[in-house]
Design a protein around this motif. Structure first.
Motif, PDB file in Angstrom:
ATOM      1  N   ASP A  23      -9.358   3.692  -6.932  1.00  0.00           N
ATOM      2  CA  ASP A  23      -8.137   3.815  -6.601  1.00  0.00           C
ATOM      3  C   ASP A  23      -7.432   4.090  -7.984  1.00  0.00           C
ATOM      4  OD1 ASP A  23      -7.999   4.087  -3.823  1.00  0.00           O
ATOM      5  OD2 ASP A  23      -7.772   1.914  -3.456  1.00  0.00           O
ATOM      6  N   ALA A  27      -5.790   7.788  -9.813  1.00  0.00           N
ATOM      7  CA  ALA A  27      -4.275   8.190 -10.206  1.00  0.00           C
ATOM      8  C   ALA A  27      -4.325   8.790 -11.458  1.00  0.00           C
ATOM      9  CB  ALA A  27      -3.600   6.726 -10.214  1.00  0.00           C
ATOM     10  N   ARG A  55      -3.291  10.417  -2.627  1.00  0.00           N
ATOM     11  CA  ARG A  55      -3.474  10.592  -3.952  1.00  0.00           C
ATOM     12  C   ARG A  55      -2.400  11.744  -4.759  1.00  0.00           C
ATOM     13  NH1 ARG A  55      -8.610  12.341  -1.865  1.00  0.00           N
ATOM     14  NH2 ARG A  55     -10.036  10.794  -1.941  1.00  0.00           N
ATOM     15  N   HIS A  58       0.514   9.921  -6.882  1.00  0.00           N
ATOM     16  CA  HIS A  58       0.114   9.720  -8.311  1.00  0.00           C
ATOM     17  C   HIS A  58       0.381  10.938  -9.137  1.00  0.00           C
ATOM     18  CE1 HIS A  58      -1.364   5.995  -6.938  1.00  0.00           C
ATOM     19  NE2 HIS A  58      -2.213   6.729  -6.213  1.00  0.00           N
TER      20      HIS A  58
END
Length: 168
Positions: A23, A27, A55, A58
């Motif tokens: 995770d 990003a 996602r 980000h």
């Protein structure tokens, strides 16, 4: 922490090798997205849907480049369908700060401008093939932008340009 120091390729390798770092590393992978052809657009559209949080949250920069590959793709495919895919990518990237759209030899559709207006963090935008009707769609957007780059097509009326400039 440390993932902020990684480049996108290294972050992708880390994300693919370690579930706990995934995770944080992903990003960095999706922070800046360059799309150069229809295949990449399709892959990005699919990739941004996943993740928790998604996602696309980000992503802060989306650049869709005008390349010869696009023109080859668009000769065989529907330009309208491509705009709809770009629309989906924009909807999945609500925190965009930079957006560059290419020249598809087609006016940017109004529904795309609606999605762009919803981008509250957008600071810089670049649009190609801007027509007089597109200027009307851009006018409210220009209030929030720090930088706006336009590539005009056709004869634009002086009044339309003044209207846009007066909002800056």
């Amino acid at each position: 922490g440390i993932t902020l120091l990684l480049g996108p390729r290294t972050a992708l390798n880390l994300a693919l090798t370690c579930r706990r770092a995934y995770d944080m590393a992903i990003a960095r992978v999706v922070a800046v997205i360059f799309i150069k052809d229809l295949k990449t657009l399709t892959q990005v559209q699919a990739a941004l849907r996943g993740g928790n949080p998604p996602r696309g949250h980000h992503t802060h920069s989306l650049v869709i480049q005008s390349t010869p590959a696009w023109y080859g793709d668009l000769m065989v495919r529907d330009v309208g369908a491509t705009w709809k895919r770009i629309h989906q990518v924009i909807l999945h990237t609500p925190k965009l700060r930079v957006l560059e759209l290419p020249d598809f030899i087609s006016e940017i559709p109004p529904y795309l401008f609606q999605a762009i207006h919803a981008l509250r963090s957008l600071m810089s935008a670049s649009f190609c093939y801007v027509t007089e009707s597109s200027l009307a769609d851009l006018t409210p957007l220009s209030v929030t932008l720090r930088e706006l780059c336009l590539s005009m097509q056709g004869r634009q009326t002086f009044a339309s340009l003044l209207s846009l400039i007066s909002c800056l």
